[in-house]
Design an enzyme around this catalytic site. Structure first.
Site, PDB file in Angstrom:
ATOM      1  N   GLU A   1      11.973   8.127   5.631  1.00 20.11           N
ATOM      2  CA  GLU A   1      10.644   8.714   5.394  1.00 20.11           C
ATOM      3  C   GLU A   1       9.511   7.729   5.695  1.00 20.11           C
ATOM      4  O   GLU A   1       8.423   8.141   6.085  1.00 20.11           O
ATOM      5  CB  GLU A   1      10.551   9.216   3.949  1.00 20.11           C
ATOM      6  CG  GLU A   1      10.670   8.107   2.912  1.00 20.11           C
ATOM      7  CD  GLU A   1      10.965   8.626   1.497  1.00 20.11           C
ATOM      8  OE1 GLU A   1      11.778   9.548   1.370  1.00 20.11           O
ATOM      9  OE2 GLU A   1      10.398   8.105   0.543  1.00 20.11           O
TER      10      GLU A   1
ATOM     11  N   GLU B   1      12.224  16.958  -8.356  1.00 19.43           N
ATOM     12  CA  GLU B   1      11.318  15.800  -8.388  1.00 19.43           C
ATOM     13  C   GLU B   1      10.784  15.710  -9.813  1.00 19.43           C
ATOM     14  O   GLU B   1      10.045  16.590 -10.263  1.00 19.43           O
ATOM     15  CB  GLU B   1      10.180  15.979  -7.385  1.00 19.43           C
ATOM     16  CG  GLU B   1       9.079  14.919  -7.469  1.00 19.43           C
ATOM     17  CD  GLU B   1       9.604  13.484  -7.341  1.00 19.43           C
ATOM     18  OE1 GLU B   1      10.121  13.141  -6.277  1.00 19.43           O
ATOM     19  OE2 GLU B   1       9.494  12.719  -8.333  1.00 19.43           O
TER      20      GLU B   1
ATOM     21  N   HIS C   1      16.662  20.677  -5.594  1.00 17.48           N
ATOM     22  CA  HIS C   1      15.774  19.509  -5.629  1.00 17.48           C
ATOM     23  C   HIS C   1      15.002  19.457  -6.941  1.00 17.48           C
ATOM     24  O   HIS C   1      14.408  20.456  -7.348  1.00 17.48           O
ATOM     25  CB  HIS C   1      14.778  19.542  -4.461  1.00 17.48           C
ATOM     26  CG  HIS C   1      13.939  18.296  -4.401  1.00 17.48           C
ATOM     27  ND1 HIS C   1      12.565  18.325  -4.434  1.00 17.48           N
ATOM     28  CD2 HIS C   1      14.296  16.995  -4.346  1.00 17.48           C
ATOM     29  CE1 HIS C   1      12.114  17.065  -4.390  1.00 17.48           C
ATOM     30  NE2 HIS C   1      13.132  16.254  -4.328  1.00 17.48           N
TER      31      HIS C   1
ATOM     32  N   GLU D   1      14.525   7.131  -5.703  1.00 17.68           N
ATOM     33  CA  GLU D   1      13.903   6.197  -6.655  1.00 17.68           C
ATOM     34  C   GLU D   1      14.863   6.002  -7.843  1.00 17.68           C
ATOM     35  O   GLU D   1      14.507   6.179  -9.005  1.00 17.68           O
ATOM     36  CB  GLU D   1      12.532   6.705  -7.146  1.00 17.68           C
ATOM     37  CG  GLU D   1      11.515   6.896  -6.037  1.00 17.68           C
ATOM     38  CD  GLU D   1      11.754   8.181  -5.246  1.00 17.68           C
ATOM     39  OE1 GLU D   1      12.063   9.212  -5.863  1.00 17.68           O
ATOM     40  OE2 GLU D   1      11.654   8.157  -4.004  1.00 17.68           O
TER      41      GLU D   1
ATOM     42  N   PRO E   1       0.801  -1.230   0.000  1.00 17.69           N
ATOM     43  CA  PRO E   1       0.000   0.000   0.000  1.00 17.69           C
ATOM     44  C   PRO E   1       0.832   1.277   0.000  1.00 17.69           C
ATOM     45  O   PRO E   1       0.334   2.342  -0.361  1.00 17.69           O
ATOM     46  CB  PRO E   1      -0.810  -0.105   1.297  1.00 17.69           C
ATOM     47  CG  PRO E   1      -0.027  -1.042   2.166  1.00 17.69           C
ATOM     48  CD  PRO E   1       0.632  -2.007   1.239  1.00 17.69           C
TER      49      PRO E   1
HETATM   50  C1  NOJ Z   1      10.536  10.626  -2.517  1.00 16.44           C
HETATM   51  C2  NOJ Z   1      11.834  10.896  -1.875  1.00 16.44           C
HETATM   52  O1  NOJ Z   1      12.413   9.708  -1.388  1.00 16.44           O
HETATM   53  C3  NOJ Z   1      11.624  11.893  -0.777  1.00 16.44           C
HETATM   54  O2  NOJ Z   1      12.814  12.092  -0.057  1.00 16.44           O
HETATM   55  C4  NOJ Z   1      11.118  13.172  -1.366  1.00 16.44           C
HETATM   56  O3  NOJ Z   1      10.825  14.076  -0.333  1.00 16.44           O
HETATM   57  C5  NOJ Z   1       9.851  12.926  -2.164  1.00 16.44           C
HETATM   58  N1  NOJ Z   1      10.028  11.870  -3.087  1.00 16.44           N
HETATM   59  C6  NOJ Z   1       9.446  14.165  -2.952  1.00 16.44           C
HETATM   60  O4  NOJ Z   1      10.331  14.357  -4.004  1.00 16.44           O
HETATM   61 CA    CA Z   2      11.630   7.282  -1.841  1.00 15.46          CA
END
Ligand code: NOJ
Ligand code: CA
Length: 706
Positions: free
Chosen positions: A514, A421, A419, A490, A199
């Protein structure tokens, strides 16, 4: 088949194809410099290649076959003959620009076997075998073929025939993510498919009963093996299909639903190395440098523009729901690129908040500040299919002044960490790489944390397939041109590329801290990191983001950190990374005596000594900081309380160190009393031997300053 192979080897032996001093015969085995490891090439009676591995003369990988299936030509299965064999040895030391140690010994013996099909079209095929004292490796070479320029690989069929039913620490062979908890089972009990549909994973795909690497196992006689790959370049990641009945693993490459092949390569080319680390004691697995040694030397030259550092950041507050990545509420049916007009007031990445973190870093010997959620696109991050061309890697949200923050950081001697993403839209990211890195360069930013949350777009590609392997590499190579280092989340697994491209500084690729903030399965159990140290960590640096000080999370009553405070400190030593986060909120560090360890601890090491450990139970590591001669010791345990004896004989002769010891209190327990910590000072030297008690889920951290 095993028996058949053995029989054929006997025949070969009789035919003079075994290693021998007879100069007419062909050498078909290679032994490591100290003689402990040997890998033998074998050819079955019908001409199928294979190999066998011995450790101290005992067979530890039994006769195993090699083969390939191709899309546009007949597979490489049998009908090969040896054309030539040759051997060489190499002994060199090379220097890591930063790392677990300064100099690395690369000492091996190599056997090259040149094969050729016995019948037309007489296709050539070469196999390289290397024997090191800490393991063995082999790779395939596909030379030029008459009239063929491209090879389409449907699958690689490299076998690893186990000789017993060892205890294994494994994660499923997921094509899309490594963020699974490890299972500890006998090999015969591996059931990877049972891990599907977790999940808490934004993407997952486990097509068969296979495991991901590094895959570590311990045989009944105590021998430890870890299976992985080195130099994963322009190829698909390898999972290991497990035949639990026959105790056999077979390589199974990560594929795609778009392409009807798994790897496409122009001839000639070489595959990644298939590696087996071999250790009599668990701790020697961590000390092994096999994976980096199998990669090519530094191609970037002087990389002193990157400095190993600790960092804080606008990060944990999002994971514990105190702040948000996005700036505001998205209007219904708004175009993808529209800035949300209504701020919700919980945006974490504001100019003021960033400056607060910079002040904190500057005061506390922390070199970097990461800011997540600074750029446009986050309102369409998770759960959206139409993510292409959403994230913008140069334009900040209206409440974040990128330039002002960068200038402020510079004035305080702190470096900002960028950063990006990508939300798994590599095409969108690729288009912006040059502009994004040029912007970073202009702002004096030398590292970026990248992220690939969600299923890959285009749909049907997976994180660990060849297409993404090439994307991750292109990112590293492009970043290097702008003096930018990459910390990928990732990611594709680490395979030692950091030797060749040192700007591959760190990565996630495991269940990080996390998960303790939001996983619905109770977070990482205390055995997680004592397993990680002997599995994932063998592949390379980990951005685990330790340093949680608030263990029962106020805003997340159903979650908690399953370690003691002393263990959070110990992680700075146990887990290697040239960037180490202090993940908690600055206010949670204020007036905390234990925070002194994070201020003091090094991030770049002259040498590392793994003192003791057992996979899944505990591990103790000592590291000497580069440039200062200070030593740091970290020890962590699983859910069991245990006594750890440390012999400080690794310290230099004739020097006395002021030790600051951060240890679990008598009642420390990850569940009931995680903050119970004792901090003591005393003198320690080479002759000191001391016992320490680690509580359940506990740890020990020691700084030693001369
Ligand atoms: C997954 C990452 O592992 C985490 O560290 C990050 O805060 C989030 N993605 C958002 O990019
Ligand atoms: Ca991650």
């Amino acid at each position: 088949m095993k028996n058949l192979l053995l029989f054929c080897c006997l025949l070969l032996l009789l035919a003079g194809c075994q290693p021998s001093t007879n100069s007419n015969s062909k050498t078909t085995s290679v032994t490591s410099p100290s003689g402990n490891n040997q890998i033998e090439f074998q050819l079955s009676s019908d001409g199928q290649p294979g190999y066998l591995v011995k450790h101290n003369s005992k067979i530890i990988i039994d006769s195993s076959l090699m083969g390939f299936d191709f899309k546009t030509q007949k597979g490489f299965i049998n009908n090969f003959k040896i054309k030539n064999t040759s051997t060489e040895t190499q002994k060199e030391t090379w220097e890591m620009p930063w790392g677990e140690q300064r100099s690395v010994l690369n000492h091996y013996s190599q056997l090259k076997v040149e094969l050729e099909e016995s019948a037309p079209p007489h296709r050539p095929w070469n196999i390289y075998f290397r024997a090191y004292d800490d393991g063995v490796a082999f790779r395939y070479e596909f030379p030029k073929q008459e009239g063929v320029d491209t090879l389409f690989i449907l699958d690689e069929k490299t076998q690893f025939q186990l000789t017993g039913d060892p205890t294994c620490w494994w994660i499923p062979g997921d094509w899309d993510i490594y963020e699974h908890l490890y299972s500890t089972t006998k090999f015969s009990e591996i059931n990877a498919v049972s891990k599907a549909n977790h999940p808490n994973l934004a993407q997952t795909h486990i097509p068969e009963n296979s495991v991901n690497t590094p895959m570590t196992m311990k045989a009944d006689d105590g021998l430890h093996l870890s299976f992985h790959e080195a130099n994963l370049t322009d190829y698909a990641g390898m999972t290991l299909k497990t035949d639990t009945k026959n105790l056999l693993m077979t390589s199974s490459l990560v594929g795609s639903n778009i392409r009807d092949y798994k790897v496409k390569r122009a001839l000639p080319f070489k595959t990644p190395w298939r590696t087996i680390q071999i250790a009599d004691q668990a701790k020697d697995l961590i000390a092994s440098k096999l994976i980096v040694n199998l990669n090519e030397p530094n191609k970037l030259g002087d990389v002193s523009w990157f400095k190993p550092k600790k960092y804080v950041g606008i990060w944990w507050e999002m994971h514990i729901d105190v702040a948000r990545w996005d700036y505001g509420v998205r209007e219904e049916n708004a175009p993808k690129q529209a800035v949300p007009p209504k701020p919700h007031g919980k945006h974490g990445a504001t100019t003021e908040n960033a400056m607060r973190y910079i002040d904190f870093a500057a005061k506390n010997n922390i070199g970097g500040v990461l800011v997540e959620g600074w750029n446009r696109g986050w309102e369409l991050w998770i759960g959206f299919d139409d993510r292409e061309d959403v994230f913008d890697f140069v334009t900040p949200y209206p409440d974040y002044d990128l330039k002002k923050v960068a200038d402020y950081a510079k004035s305080k001697g702190v470096e900002m960490i960028m950063h990006h993403e990508t939300s798994s839209t590599p095409r969108t990211y690729s288009k912006q790489l040059d502009t994004a890195y040029a912007l970073m360069k202009s702002l004096g930013m030398h590292s970026v944390k990248t992220g690939y949350v969600g299923p890959i777009i285009p749909k049907g590609e997976y994180h660990h397939g060849q297409w993404m392997v090439n994307h991750y590499r292109k990112v590293l190579e492009t970043a290097a041109k702008y003096q930018v280092a990459i910390n990928a989340h990732e990611p594709i697994k680490a395979t030692g590329i950091r030797r060749t491209l040192p700007n591959a500084i760190s990565r996630e690729g495991l269940r990080g801290q996390e998960f303790n903030a939001w996983a619905s399965d109770g977070g990482n159990p205390p055995e997680h990191l004592p397993i990680v140290a002997f599995t994932r960590m063998l592949s390379g640096p980990i951005d685990f983001t330790p340093g949680a000080f608030e263990m029962s999370l106020k805003t997340k009553p159903n979650n908690q950190i399953n370690t003691t405070l002393a263990q959070q400190l110990a992680l700075y030593v146990v887990i290697y990374s040239p960037i180490q986060m202090a993940c908690d909120l600055p206010q949670n560090y204020e007036n905390q005596p234990a925070f002194q360890f994070i201020r003091d601890v090094g991030v770049d090491w002259e040498q590392s000594i793994v003192l003791d450990g057992e996979v899944g139970d505990f591990v103790t590591i000592a590291r000497e900081e580069r440039g200062t001669g200070n030593w740091f010791v970290g020890s962590i345990t699983d859910e069991n309380k245990r006594t750890v004896k440390i012999n400080f004989d690794f310290l230099p002769e004739g020097k006395t160190f002021k030790a600051k010891i951060y240890k679990d209190g008598a009642n420390a327990h990850y569940k009931t009393n995680p903050l119970d910590i004792i901090i003591e000072e005393e003198n320690i030297d080479k002759n000191t031997i001391k016992e320490f008690v680690l509580g359940e889920g506990g740890g020990l951290a020691i700084s030693l300053v001369e």
